[in-house]
Design a protein around this motif. Structure first.
Motif, PDB file in Angstrom:
ATOM      1  N   ALA A  62      12.551  30.280  15.699  1.00 55.54           N
ATOM      2  CA  ALA A  62      12.011  30.334  14.448  1.00 55.54           C
ATOM      3  C   ALA A  62      12.049  31.929  13.990  1.00 55.54           C
ATOM      4  O   ALA A  62      12.561  32.277  12.878  1.00 55.54           O
ATOM      5  CB  ALA A  62      10.656  29.596  14.084  1.00 55.54           C
ATOM      6  N   MET A 106      17.968  35.451   8.442  1.00 60.96           N
ATOM      7  CA  MET A 106      18.239  34.905   7.242  1.00 60.96           C
ATOM      8  C   MET A 106      18.031  35.762   6.111  1.00 60.96           C
ATOM      9  O   MET A 106      18.522  36.207   5.123  1.00 60.96           O
ATOM     10  CB  MET A 106      17.543  33.647   6.960  1.00 60.96           C
ATOM     11  CG  MET A 106      18.107  32.502   6.179  1.00 60.96           C
ATOM     12  SD  MET A 106      18.891  31.465   7.389  1.00 60.96           S
ATOM     13  CE  MET A 106      17.693  30.659   8.250  1.00 60.96           C
ATOM     14  N   THR A 107      16.796  36.606   6.304  1.00 59.71           N
ATOM     15  CA  THR A 107      16.307  37.435   5.062  1.00 59.71           C
ATOM     16  C   THR A 107      16.948  38.876   5.260  1.00 59.71           C
ATOM     17  O   THR A 107      16.738  39.375   4.343  1.00 59.71           O
ATOM     18  CB  THR A 107      14.814  37.471   5.233  1.00 59.71           C
ATOM     19  OG1 THR A 107      14.589  37.729   6.573  1.00 59.71           O
ATOM     20  CG2 THR A 107      14.144  36.068   4.623  1.00 59.71           C
ATOM     21  N   LYS A 108      17.309  39.113   6.386  1.00 54.96           N
ATOM     22  CA  LYS A 108      17.769  40.647   6.261  1.00 54.96           C
ATOM     23  C   LYS A 108      19.162  40.882   5.558  1.00 54.96           C
ATOM     24  O   LYS A 108      19.928  39.999   5.648  1.00 54.96           O
ATOM     25  CB  LYS A 108      18.229  40.997   7.763  1.00 54.96           C
ATOM     26  CG  LYS A 108      18.097  42.454   8.085  1.00 54.96           C
ATOM     27  CD  LYS A 108      17.317  42.813   9.295  1.00 54.96           C
ATOM     28  CE  LYS A 108      17.141  44.223   9.469  1.00 54.96           C
ATOM     29  NZ  LYS A 108      16.874  45.063   8.467  1.00 54.96           N
ATOM     30  N   GLY A 120      15.450  32.999  13.467  1.00 50.24           N
ATOM     31  CA  GLY A 120      16.158  32.568  12.245  1.00 50.24           C
ATOM     32  C   GLY A 120      15.628  33.180  11.085  1.00 50.24           C
ATOM     33  O   GLY A 120      16.630  33.577  10.258  1.00 50.24           O
ATOM     34  N   ALA A 121      14.475  33.235  10.757  1.00 51.10           N
ATOM     35  CA  ALA A 121      13.886  33.743   9.807  1.00 51.10           C
ATOM     36  C   ALA A 121      14.248  35.250   9.422  1.00 51.10           C
ATOM     37  O   ALA A 121      14.814  35.573   8.199  1.00 51.10           O
ATOM     38  CB  ALA A 121      12.397  33.702   9.949  1.00 51.10           C
ATOM     39  N   LEU A 154      10.179  27.599  20.778  1.00 52.55           N
ATOM     40  CA  LEU A 154      10.450  27.063  19.316  1.00 52.55           C
ATOM     41  C   LEU A 154       9.998  28.312  18.505  1.00 52.55           C
ATOM     42  O   LEU A 154      10.874  28.676  17.548  1.00 52.55           O
ATOM     43  CB  LEU A 154       9.767  25.823  19.133  1.00 52.55           C
ATOM     44  CG  LEU A 154       9.704  25.207  17.766  1.00 52.55           C
ATOM     45  CD1 LEU A 154      10.991  24.623  17.332  1.00 52.55           C
ATOM     46  CD2 LEU A 154       8.393  24.599  17.351  1.00 52.55           C
ATOM     47  N   LEU A 155       9.003  28.626  18.672  1.00 57.05           N
ATOM     48  CA  LEU A 155       8.421  29.899  17.653  1.00 57.05           C
ATOM     49  C   LEU A 155       9.502  31.039  17.825  1.00 57.05           C
ATOM     50  O   LEU A 155       9.911  31.651  16.632  1.00 57.05           O
ATOM     51  CB  LEU A 155       7.170  30.381  18.256  1.00 57.05           C
ATOM     52  CG  LEU A 155       5.841  29.545  17.575  1.00 57.05           C
ATOM     53  CD1 LEU A 155       4.685  30.098  17.959  1.00 57.05           C
ATOM     54  CD2 LEU A 155       6.038  29.560  16.017  1.00 57.05           C
TER      55      LEU A 155
END
Lengths: 385, 430, 217, 102, 187
Positions: free
Chosen positions: E175, E182-184, E178-179, E171-172
């Motif tokens: 995550a 999303m932010t790149k 995903g993070a 799960l980590l």
């Protein structure tokens, strides 16, 4: 021709980041004019995307004293001390440039002994200027210790200047036509002591920095500029030589007594900050070689050429340039036959080299801007005149 | 009431554990005072050592050889005007240095200066230490934000990113040390700091030398990470003078700024004492098992006295070499008094060592052991402090992206690797 | 077209009589000055004229003279060759010098102000060729208020050099990417290096507005 | 002083839970909403540990650790979405985030 | 885990300090919670949340869960809150703090929350009898030790939660990916 010229050099012509993503943290930061790393009153406007530099614009002129206007209202001899105030770190070579320019204008030749003295003092000044550069440049990148080592050793040179002409920084050592003072009693002894004292000191600097992992990390491939760009941008001096162009006015167009000494021109390969560091360190060693040959071979004889009391050069204009520690320092003097120059133009190496900052810094990080300003070795007194 | 106080004296358990709040409070005060004095000495030593690295003398004017300089600095900082920027966020601006200080000092509750000389022996000692040291980041982040201007903001962002990324490497290095504690007979490791040192004692080897390269690599990773964790020397990106003027504490001044300095030095001492506890056998004297004949014990117990004797001798030589004219008279007397004080302490320590030697089981012996433990612990931490100063003198500064690259791409994999290899070797050995 | 200008006409202020330079024959290439240096002014008393610019003859000069004819003169003074060129030739002769004659390094661009002349300003390019280790100067004369094509596209180094000439003399450079003052503050009025600009003169208004003091003196 | 029983912890957890819910429902700023969610998760953790203490086994504590792991993951992704969204629409209050695809 | 504390507790009479500490920490946690949702400025509410997290960590210590308290401090206060502060500063959303804090529907939200509170209270009131009055004794060996055995199992035997733990790590990983994606800005 070279890629630099076709890219119009308008300031801050940034390749704007693609608009799809609105950049939330695009900062415009003012570096200077009061900033510990700008070697004087230079203001650099940095357009940053996060840490990356998109473009820079240099705002200069804070130290503008109108040297060229003053020159038009002073006689040739009166203007001599002003010249020291431009590149106050390498005052002796400014003086040499100016005196030789006026001598050329007046078609006079300095006697050989004066030439030898001039070469010795100028090369000592070159070493002192490179020492100051090394100390401040290393301090900007974070190494505190070299600063104290270099300033301690620079004291020895300044002592020689003080004994010779009474001043340490703005020396006003030369006069038009030769030298003002005969060398003081222990001059040769002092210079020889320095020649023995200094080489192990350079090894100390190199031991501290040349193989220092972090120094390499911070200077390798930082602020790279190619030889062609240098020539196109008029960059001269150690920066040009570090980009692989083997050109030094002392060899290309010898002046004073340089043609009588043999020394090499150190050059770098890929024009980054580390190569400029190596070139300047090698230059210090070469200067030692020149001084050694000059001190050993100094001829006897007069130190002042046949120059009239009041200097009134004939009508005409000449351009004379010498290899100052920062690059080609040129004087373009237009004389109208009176005792005051009609127009005196100074071509300062730092002013032109600073123009290359924008090319060298683009795409680097803020910490590198500081390193590149340090490696350009600019002195604001000379940039703003 | 008196037995409540005296009851603890005999017990060999830390005050926190013995539920004795009174002695715990005394230990806390002792440690707080001790660390502050250490920070003041550290300030003086750093300036003098740095100066001598750089071919200069350092502070010489205030007191003999600048000995009173730290006090002068402290006074100056207290008297200096405490400016709060106009649109800064009052509350957050005030609270930021306190968070930093809180994080730096609470780590000391867990650090053992001796088998029973620690505020409390929590059975999650290491975990608590890691947790609290990560709170230090908050202080800096919030300080940078509260000053409400460009440079501190960037400084705060940088230092928080740096500390978070090196915390991971530090944590993994610590785990590999803890793994070594479980390689004893019972096979159950311990998180408590005192337990770790006792494990090193039982296994008869400092963890830095255990499974030769592994312990050392983990130690080196921790040593590098701790320098980055406290924003020091090659990693002092946050307050890189040449770019960000002063990083997150640009807008602070006066006492508030000195709190940040206090927090930084306290964090330095804390982190190096953790390194000492985990890898260099905390309070144990060198070769505890090899040379444990009483004669050797005696010789090693003489060391504290001898060091102070050496310091006193240096101070006396200092007074002798001080120039003769009147201006230096007061300084000469001052230094002489200081030398006498050091000499007195030296004699005292030697007396205790000798007494301890002959009257073994008495209170004197336990008292001597206490002194030895603290002496060896402080000596090892002092070595680390010298390293911090040495780094600062010789190394230029890393650029921020290189720093992050090292943190994530070099330190993290190596510390993971060391952890796995230690585990494998541990399984094979046991 | 441009009348033959032997040398920048000395300004009308009392022309100092020719200070007898040291009796050194002009080291210029040609031994005797080809054209007698008949100074327009009455011949100085017995003192011989100092070194005088002599026409500079070299294949390069011949090529350009044939190409541009009268718009171009080539002289040498104390061994330093320079062209005096008409304003119209400026961009192409510089480009030619750089491309064909390998003068790839523009050492300096500067100007001089001669208030009495009809074309008041002398704009000077000092060029250097690395391959040929040779220096040459190109001069042109333009009237006050006239503009001159910028040579930034030829040598990028001209960017700041031309900005300084504009800052000090007020000469407009067409095609310069960002022509604004470089040394003086942007709002400053007046061009200091002009002869009519006094040594103590200051843009009082700017000083009062920005520095809030009565005057700089 | 009445001894502290599990019920006390449950009341505190309930209080935190309600505060979290109020935060989520009433606040406009996405960051505050995310923080309120953290509050709710904390309340749940407190409950679990309280019950684990009451029953004397460690399952509750273990589950609390899993929830902390999950909270970390959720915070990371939530903030990631926030940054992406903020960079694009320059706003972070909840009412205006009404497009699934922009 | 020290024997002294445990034995005192069994006799039902915890050392005198505990209720005081409990009420202090609980009060701190609730006040922190209130501040989180009422502060106009995001950083203030972040600080308040940190105070709440530390208070709850203190409560865990009182519930003899030192490992969970350690994890809470490291992961929550040290990790996630730094992330929050980082984002608040990076995205410098101070502009929006001028606007209204609560959305238009806040009375409805409040009413719903109060209803929930009423539900909790009624549940507690009814279920009061179910709770055993005395705390069970916690197993002897150190808390971390047991958690480890449950997570990783002991001497070759798989622990109860080993499988669940692997999924959590997965799960980590998801995550993190995903993070980052999303932010790149430009991948």
């Amino acid at each position: 021709m070279n890629d630099v010229s076709n890219r119009a050099l308008s300031n801050l012509d940034l390749e704007t980041p693609d608009k799809t993503y609105l950049d939330s943290n695009e900062l415009v930061i003012n570096m200077g004019p009061q900033h510990p790393a700008t070697h004087g009153v230079l203001r650099v406007i940095l357009k940053l995307d996060g840490e990356k530099v998109l473009g820079t614009e240099c705002v200069i002129g804070y130290l503008h004293r109108g040297v060229e206007k003053i020159a038009e209202n002073r006689t040739y001899t009166m203007f001599n001390p002003y010249v020291d105030r431009m590149d106050y770190v390498a005052a002796v070579s400014n003086g040499l440039g100016y005196c030789e320019a006026v001598e050329k204008l007046m078609n006079v030749e300095a006697p050989p002994r004066a030439k030898y003295i001039r070469v010795i003092l100028t090369e000592l000044n070159r070493i002192a200027s490179h020492q100051l550069w090394l100390g401040t440049h290393a301090l900007d990148i974070g190494a505190m210790t070299p600063l104290f080592y270099t300033f301690r050793d620079r004291e020895e040179i300044l002592k020689i200047f003080e004994r010779y002409c009474g001043a340490r920084l703005t020396t006003h050592a030369f006069r038009i036509g030769g030298c003002q003072y005969e060398t003081y009693a222990g001059f040769e002894k002092d210079v020889k002591n320095f020649l023995a004292f200094f080489p192990p000191k350079i090894d100390e600097y190199e031991a501290l920095l040349t193989t220092n992992r972090i120094w390499l990390e911070r200077t390798k491939n930082v602020g790279v500029i190619s030889g062609a760009d240098c020539i196109a941008l008029g960059v001269t001096g150690p920066v040009l030589r570090a980009s692989g162009v083997q050109w030094d006015l002392r060899k290309a167009q010898p002046y004073a007594a340089y043609s009588e000494f043999d020394f090499e021109i150190p050059i770098g390969t890929n024009g980054d900050t580390y190569d400029r560091y190596l070139v300047r360190m090698a230059e210090m060693r070469q200067s030692l070689r020149i001084i050694e040959q000059a001190v050993n071979g100094i001829p006897e004889g007069p130190i002042m050429g046949k120059v009239p009391k009041v200097i009134k050069p004939p009508v005409g204009e000449i351009y004379h340039s010498i290899e100052a520690p920062k690059g080609e320092l040129g004087y373009f003097i237009v004389s109208d036959g009176s005792t005051q120059p009609y127009r005196l133009r100074v071509r300062p190496p730092s002013f032109v080299n600073l123009q290359a900052l924008d090319i060298m810094v683009r795409g680097l990080l803020v910490a590198d801007v500081v390193a590149v300003i340090g490696t350009l070795d600019i002195v604001l007194g000379e940039v703003d005149r | 009431m008196p037995n409540f106080i005296m009851s603890y004296l005999g017990s060999t358990v830390t005050p926190g554990e013995a539920g004795n709040q009174f002695w715990a409070l005394i230990y806390v005060l002792i440690i707080f005072a001790g660390v502050s004095v250490a920070v003041i000495c550290m300030n003086w030593i750093e300036r003098k050592a740095l100066a001598h690295f750089q071919v200069r003398l350092g502070p010489m004017r205030v007191g003999p050889h600048g000995l009173l300089q730290p006090i002068a600095d402290a006074l100056k900082l207290m008297l200096k005007e405490d400016i709060i920027p106009s649109e800064a966020d009052q509350f957050v601006f005030w609270v930021a240095p306190l968070i930093g200080l809180l994080a730096a000092f609470t780590v000391y509750t867990v650090i053992p200066f001796g088998p029973s000389q620690a505020v409390s022996d929590m059975n999650i000692g290491i975990l608590f230490m890691l947790g609290v040291s990560s709170l230090g980041v908050l202080g800096i982040v919030v300080a940078g934000w509260a000053s409400n201007s460009h440079y501190p903001l960037i400084g705060a962002l940088r230092s928080s990113a740096q500390m978070v990324s090196y915390e991971v490497a530090m944590g993994l290095a610590v785990v590999s040390a803890i793994l070594m504690t479980s390689l004893n007979a019972s096979g159950t490791g311990t998180l408590s700091m005192i337990g770790i040192v006792q494990a090193q004692q039982q296994q008869g080897v400092w963890f830095i030398f255990k499974f030769f390269p592994l312990g050392l690599i983990a130690f080196v990773i921790f040593a590098i990470a701790m320098v980055a964790e406290t924003n020091r020397a090659p990693f002092d990106m946050a307050e890189a003078e040449s770019e960000l003027t002063a990083g997150y504490h640009t807008e602070y001044s006066g006492l508030r700024w000195s709190l940040f300095m206090l927090a930084e030095y306290a964090a330095m001492i804390a982190v190096s004492s953790i390194a000492v506890t985990l890898w260099l056998g905390g309070w144990m004297r060198p070769f505890p098992n090899l040379l444990n004949a009483p004669a050797w014990d005696f010789i090693f117990s003489l060391f504290p006295g001898l060091t102070f004797l050496g310091l006193a001798a240096i101070a006396f030589v200092g007074t002798a070499r001080m120039p003769a004219d009147s201006f230096f008279k007061i300084q000469r007397i001052g230094l002489a008094v200081f030398a006498a004080l050091l000499g007195f302490i030296a004699l005292l320590l030697l007396a205790i060592a000798v007494a301890g030697r002959f009257a073994d089981a008495s209170v004197g012996a336990r008292f001597r052991d206490g002194i030895d433990y603290i002496y060896w612990f402080v000596l090892k931490v002092a070595v680390f402090m010298y390293l911090f100063i040495w780094y600062r003198a010789t190394w230029p500064r890393y650029r921020f992206d290189q720093l992050m690259k090292i943190g994530w791409k070099v330190m993290l994999p190596i510390s993971l690797g060391v952890l796995v290899v230690t585990a494998i070797v541990g399984v094979i050995v046991s | 077209m441009a009348e033959e200008v032997k040398s920048p006409a000395p300004p009308p202020p009392p022309e100092g009589e020719k200070k007898p330079a040291a009796e050194k024959p002009a080291p210029a290439a040609s031994a005797a000055p080809a054209k007698p240096a008949a100074p327009a002014k009455p011949a100085a008393p017995a003192k011989p004229a100092g070194p005088v610019p002599v026409p500079w003859t070299s294949p390069l000069v011949e090529k350009y003279r044939s190409q541009y004819g009268s718009g171009l003169e080539a002289q040498t003074y104390l061994g330093q060759n320079y062209f005096t060129v008409d304003r119209s030739l400026i961009p192409d002769i510089l480009r030619l010098l750089r491309d064909e004659e390998q003068f790839d390094y523009c050492v300096d661009i500067t100007a001089a102000h001669y208030p009495k002349r009809e074309k008041q300003f002398d704009v000077v390019w000092i060029l250097y060729s690395f391959p040929r280790n040779e220096r040459v100067r190109v001069k042109t004369q333009i009237a006050d208020g006239a503009s001159i094509p910028s040579s930034v596209s030829i040598w990028p180094t001209a960017n700041w050099l031309e900005r300084e000439v504009y800052d000090m003399f007020g000469i407009q450079f067409d095609g310069h990417p960002d022509l604004k003052r470089i040394l003086l503050p942007d709002g400053w009025k007046g061009y200091p290096l002009r002869k009519d600009y006094g040594i103590l003169q200051q843009d009082k208004e700017w000083v009062q507005i920005n520095l809030g003091i009565e005057s700089g003196q | 002083m009445v001894p502290i029983t599990t019920l006390h912890y449950l009341v505190v957890a309930a209080a935190l839970f309600v505060l979290g819910v109020i935060g989520v429902l009433t606040r406009r700023n996405v960051v505050i909403v995310l923080m309120s969610i953290e509050l709710i998760l904390n309340a749940v953790n407190l409950n679990l540990v309280a019950f684990s203490r009451m029953w004397g086994n460690l399952h509750g504590q273990l589950f609390a650790i899993f929830i902390v792991v999950d909270a970390a993951a959720e915070a990371a992704v939530g903030l990631g979405i926030l940054i992406a969204f903020f960079r694009n629409r320059e706003t972070i209050n909840v009412d205006e985030i009404d497009l699934l695809k922009w | 885990m020290n024997p002294v504390m445990n034995s005192a507790l069994n006799s039902g009479m915890a050392p005198v300090a505990t209720p005081f500490f409990f009420y202090m920490l609980a009060g701190l946690a609730v006040i922190g919670g209130v501040l989180v949702i009422t502060r106009r400025n995001a950083v203030h509410s972040a600080l308040a949340l940190i105070v709440t997290l530390l208070a709850v960590a203190g409560l865990y210590l009182m519930l003899y869960a030192p490992f969970v308290a350690g994890v809470q401090i490291i992961v929550y206060a040290g990790g996630i809150m730094v992330l929050f502060l980082f984002v608040i500063m990076l995205v410098n959303i101070e502009r929006s703090s001028k606007e209204r804090r609560f959305n238009r529907m806040w009375p409805v939200g409040l009413a719903a929350a109060c209803a929930l509170l009423a539900l909790f209270v009624s549940a507690f009131a009814k279920g009061k009898a179910l709770f055993p009055d005395r705390m069970m004794t916690l197993p002897e060996s150190s808390n971390t030790q047991q958690i480890a055995t449950m997570l990783y199992g002991e001497a070759g035997r798989m622990g109860q939660y080993t499988f669940a733990f692997e999924i959590a790590s997965l799960l980590l990983l998801v995550a993190i990916l995903g993070a980052v994606i999303m932010t790149k800005k430009k991948i």
